[in-house]
Structure formats: C-alpha cells, structure tokens
Design an enzyme around this catalytic site. Structure first.
Site, PDB file in Angstrom:
ATOM      1  N   THR A 180     -18.794  -3.417  30.213  1.00 12.64           N
ATOM      2  CA  THR A 180     -19.492  -4.512  30.804  1.00 12.64           C
ATOM      3  C   THR A 180     -20.628  -4.222  31.795  1.00 12.64           C
ATOM      4  O   THR A 180     -21.518  -5.132  31.891  1.00 12.64           O
ATOM      5  CB  THR A 180     -18.412  -4.881  32.081  1.00 12.64           C
ATOM      6  OG1 THR A 180     -17.122  -5.346  31.380  1.00 12.64           O
ATOM      7  CG2 THR A 180     -18.777  -5.916  33.043  1.00 12.64           C
TER       8      THR A 180
ATOM      9  N   SER B  92     -14.837  -1.242  25.719  1.00 11.84           N
ATOM     10  CA  SER B  92     -14.183  -0.085  25.641  1.00 11.84           C
ATOM     11  C   SER B  92     -12.913  -0.286  24.899  1.00 11.84           C
ATOM     12  O   SER B  92     -12.051   0.704  24.410  1.00 11.84           O
ATOM     13  CB  SER B  92     -13.783   0.453  27.099  1.00 11.84           C
ATOM     14  OG  SER B  92     -13.124  -0.171  27.773  1.00 11.84           O
TER      15      SER B  92
ATOM     16  N   THR C 165     -14.275  -0.403  31.454  1.00 10.92           N
ATOM     17  CA  THR C 165     -13.250  -0.123  32.367  1.00 10.92           C
ATOM     18  C   THR C 165     -11.776   0.050  31.849  1.00 10.92           C
ATOM     19  O   THR C 165     -11.102   0.685  32.377  1.00 10.92           O
ATOM     20  CB  THR C 165     -13.506  -0.949  33.578  1.00 10.92           C
ATOM     21  OG1 THR C 165     -13.333  -2.052  33.458  1.00 10.92           O
ATOM     22  CG2 THR C 165     -14.565  -0.687  34.314  1.00 10.92           C
ATOM     23  N   ASP C 166     -11.576  -0.881  30.693  1.00 11.19           N
ATOM     24  CA  ASP C 166     -10.286  -1.100  30.352  1.00 11.19           C
ATOM     25  C   ASP C 166      -9.799   0.138  29.758  1.00 11.19           C
ATOM     26  O   ASP C 166      -8.582   0.376  29.612  1.00 11.19           O
ATOM     27  CB  ASP C 166     -10.299  -2.202  29.348  1.00 11.19           C
ATOM     28  CG  ASP C 166     -10.423  -3.511  29.887  1.00 11.19           C
ATOM     29  OD1 ASP C 166      -9.837  -3.645  31.149  1.00 11.19           O
ATOM     30  OD2 ASP C 166     -11.078  -4.417  29.548  1.00 11.19           O
TER      31      ASP C 166
END
Lengths: 164, 164, 164, 164
Positions: C13, C55, C84-85
C-alpha cells in the site's frame, strides 16, 4: 434569485479513497466539503451527494436523476462533480433537460485525497465558471473552460480537448 | 490573437516560504508553476516573475511596472498573483492603465507551500475568470469573482467582501 | 563496517498510486526516495527496488529473494518496505535466513501519495529502529516497534498488535 | 510501569503557522496531535504543551520547567519537540537533571503545516528511539539518532552532525 451555488456530487476519481481493510480503492465520503473549507470559500453553497459511482457505471436513470435535481433546484448556478470518462455524456443530457441554468461539470484525474491532485484547482475553475459564464453546460477541466457539447477526453494524453 | 494566459507574479502570502537558516519567512521562488503542473493545465500559459514583495511594500513604481507589462503583453487574458492587503489598490491602477484586457488578481490567505492552502483553488478561480469574464479588472478570492473596483478585504473576517 | 542503511522495497500500500488511464490503482515507482528527501535524511542510505507487489501476491521465491538480498548486502542495518497483510510471514523467513543483522519491516495503511498517510512517520520509526535496535527482525507499525515474531495485523481494527 | 510515551511540546519551527491577519508567522497550536493521528499511532501517549517559543527565546527557567516536568512524570519514555537552534543546550540540561529516563529531542527544519516537511518522519524517528534506546538523552534529526551530548546543528548545511 439566490446567489448560492449548488454542488451535486456523483462520484468519480475526485472522491476515490483507499480502504486497507478491503485492499482496494472505492469512492468514499465526498472530499468536496473539505476542499471548499480549505479554499476559504465565503460564497454561499449547498452540497448534495447524489451517488458514489465510477462514471463508467452511471446509467440513464442516474443521468435522469442528476438532470431532475438540477432542474428542480432553486439555484441557477450548479456544479456537478463527476468521473471523467463519461462526463461528456452527462453534459449532453443536461443540455437537453435543464434549460436556462449555468451548469459546470468538473472532476479530477488524480484523487482529491492525494497530496498532488488537480481537484482543488478544478473546483476553483468550476466555481468561477458557475458565476461568470452564460446559461448552458460547461466542462471545466485541464485548466480550460469548454463548451460542454464541444469537448472530449483524450485518455492517452490525460487531458480534455476541444472538438469541432 | 493568442489564447495563451499570461501570469504575472508579484509576491504575497501565496509564495511565502520558511527559511530555517534565517529563522524567518520570506517570499521564495514562485510556487505558481508547480501548482499549474499539479493541476494538469493543458491551456498554454506564460509566467513572468515581476517582483517578490509583500503587498504592503509595493510602490507606485511597482504598480506602474505591473500595468506596463500587462498593457504591452501580446496576451489579452492576464492573471496577477499578489499579496492580499493592497490587491484592491493595484486593481484600481490596472483599471485605469490597461484598457481592453481581462485582468484577474488573485492570491492566498495561506501560503501555497502549506498542506492546507487556498492557493490552488484561487488559481483555478482566476484561470476560469480570465477565460470567461469580459474585459475589465476582476478579483478572484474567497470563492468569489468580484468586480475589482467594488471589493475590499475584511482582514478580521479573513475574506473579501463586495462593497457598494 | 558501513553505517549506511539498506532499504529494500517490495511494494504494498505504501507505494500504491492511481492510474487514470486504467481507472485503477497499482503499485507505482516507489515513493520512498522522495519521502527521505523531504525528511532531509543526511545518514547514508541505499534503495533497492526488489519487486512491486501487493503482499498477498508474494511467493516463497519472492521471500527467498528478499532474504538473500538482505544476507548478501554489505549493510547490517536493513529496512524492508512491504505490504501489511503478510508482513509477519516475511518476518519469519528473514528471522530464519538472515542472522546477525538488524532488519526492520515497515509499510503503510494509507498510500504515501495521499495527503494524509502514515508512510513518513512509519519510515522514521523504521530508520531509528534500524540504528538503535539489536540484531533481529522488527516490525515498525502503528507507532510501535514490535518483535517481528510476536505481532499480528488486526485488520478490522486497522493496527498491529502484540501477540504472546 | 507505564508503556505510555509522554510528549512535551515547547514550540519551534515544527509548530510554526502563518497568520494572515498579522502578516506574520508565529508558533501555533501544536500540530503534534494531528501528526500522530495521521500516523495511526496505537501506542498510548500523552501530550503536554509546555510553551510556544522559538528555541532562541528559551530561558534557563524554561529549561528548568522542561526538566522538572520530565523528571516528575510517571512516564519513563519522553519526547520533547523543540526548536532546532538550541536543542543541544536543552539536551545538556536534561542529561544533568533527569537521570534514568529515555528522553528524545526532535523538531523540524520545515513546519509541520507545510506540504513538504520533515516533521512526521522526525516524530516517527523519535517514537522508535523512545521505545528502543537505553536511558539517556538523544537527539533524533536528519534521519539519525544522535547521542544528545555529541551533536551540533550545522546551520549552513541544514543538518545535525556528530561531534567528538
């Protein structure tokens, strides 16, 4: 007769945001109110959110609603924020359905929430056009005020251009 | 006759920056070019930096230079970026000295380099006014297009207002 | 031994942008270099773009490449920008594969190109962690420096939280 | 013992704003709270505004107040936002007067209200340092974490540099 400007928001890139929980971009709460506050606009205005759509998804019924809202409003000076891909189609409908008012379509190629965006400038362009231009339908994009029936989006060049 | 817009920069809050080495704010390189790039302006324009002054410091000679530059230019549509405190004084000089052109003064209450500023919106307002308004001198501030001879800055309220 | 910090960018992101011609968001040129310039970072650093992926799309081969690049680098202090995932999955691989170096994963919940984003703050958080923390793998998100093996993303709450 | 971080604001460039009604820049409401919200900080913190001064105007009494507040606080991890010109003087006082706590001074060379500023990055740098560094006084500026007693501001170069 009211001096107030009516702003109808319909969605489009100008109001796109990013939702981390969905890992995707969607049209969010309109940023138009914040932009006008930041611009210290003292002229009276009223914002009505009509829909939150990518302009490729707008239907005939959506355009009929935009036109009816513009026609029935007390205001004679109206700005419509709109996705850029079908802005000219909506301009045609408004030119047919809403006589005697100054209507300005605008939007953005980069979302208002971006640090670098054409949103504030375009909204300023639309505000002046709504106040100064004659009745009719106008498109305010790419730094220029176009006759709404004589303009097209050049998608590859990333700008609006006049057509004969 | 050229479609191009001439932009004369004279300084003012719109171009203020902060210089850490001096611990003070001064008028810096004009931000106008960056703002127009960010706004994706495709209409031809030309920027001339005339001076970098707080508008309280502008002299009669400065105003004479602004008027002469506007009068001699090939362009008939001209934007002047200007500090807000004496914007109306310059408007009077331009109304007397530059007949037959559409001249729009604009500026900002918050510097263009701030994250939140009225600069981009006001510049958009001025761009449309320069294209659409009749010959004469106009002031584009506070979301409104004013007759340049019938407006004053209400400093306490932080906005421009019409006068009789 | 070099004081320089190595920054490996992998997408996520933090580097998402919007492409009007496609009407979609994609991972763009990394914004990390611009953010570090804006932050006036004087400490030497080197940026290597490894991939541009969400990710959720990272494969075992991608993680092996990130680990190999970190292991082989001259630098002992390394920042990895990452979606971030699956940040915690990459943290596990790095903890196994790259001993003796201080590795910090960071990213953003809001794109760096947004006017309001956690990107700059998170990058600052990562820079200090890379300089001050002991060898190991750390995750710098939500204002906190976490042990990279004892943290998870709480997607609904929009933050990273410690786990036992 | 609390994990919470205490943030003492004292003024400086980081909190400078522009007041059009005065035609001058002054230190305004601290922007720190907004920056931490934008950074989506989930770690508990408390902000106390101690003063709003350019750091060249700080007196011995001001420094004594900063030190006393830091010493008496329940928090052991403390960030002080501060003008950059005399940041190292305050660091010396804190090193003498506040033993056993991790204190990090930070600030900005460009105001937080500017679109381009080192404020968010520096605050992230300070947040990680407050969590990870040993007790003592640190200065987090220019992308680097310095021993607060071994650093000076190089005003001409616009950065902090280590000294022997």
């Amino acid at each position: 007769m009211t001096r107030s400007i009516l702003i109808l928001t319909t969605g489009g890139t100008i109001d796109k945001s990013y939702f981390d929980a969905l890992s995707e971009y969607q049209i969010a709460d309109s940023a138009i109110g914040s932009l006008l506050k930041e611009a210290r606009v003292a002229l009276p205005f009223r914002i009505v959110e009509l829909m939150r759509k990518d302009s490729l998804e707008l239907t005939d019924a959506d355009r009929a609603l935009i036109a009816a809202t513009a026609r029935e409003a007390a205001e004679t000076r109206i700005i419509v924020t709109h996705g850029t891909d079908t802005m000219t189609e909506t301009a045609k409908v408004l030119a047919q359905e809403v006589p005697g008012k100054t209507i300005v379509l605008t939007g953005a190629l980069s979302p208002a929430r971006f640090a670098e965006s054409d949103a504030s400038f375009n909204l300023g362009l639309a505000f002046a056009t709504a106040q100064v231009a004659a009745p009719g339908v106008w498109i305010a994009m790419s730094g220029e005020v176009f006759d709404g029936l004589k303009v097209r989006k050049d998608r590859d060049a990333g700008k609006f251009v006049e057509v004969d």
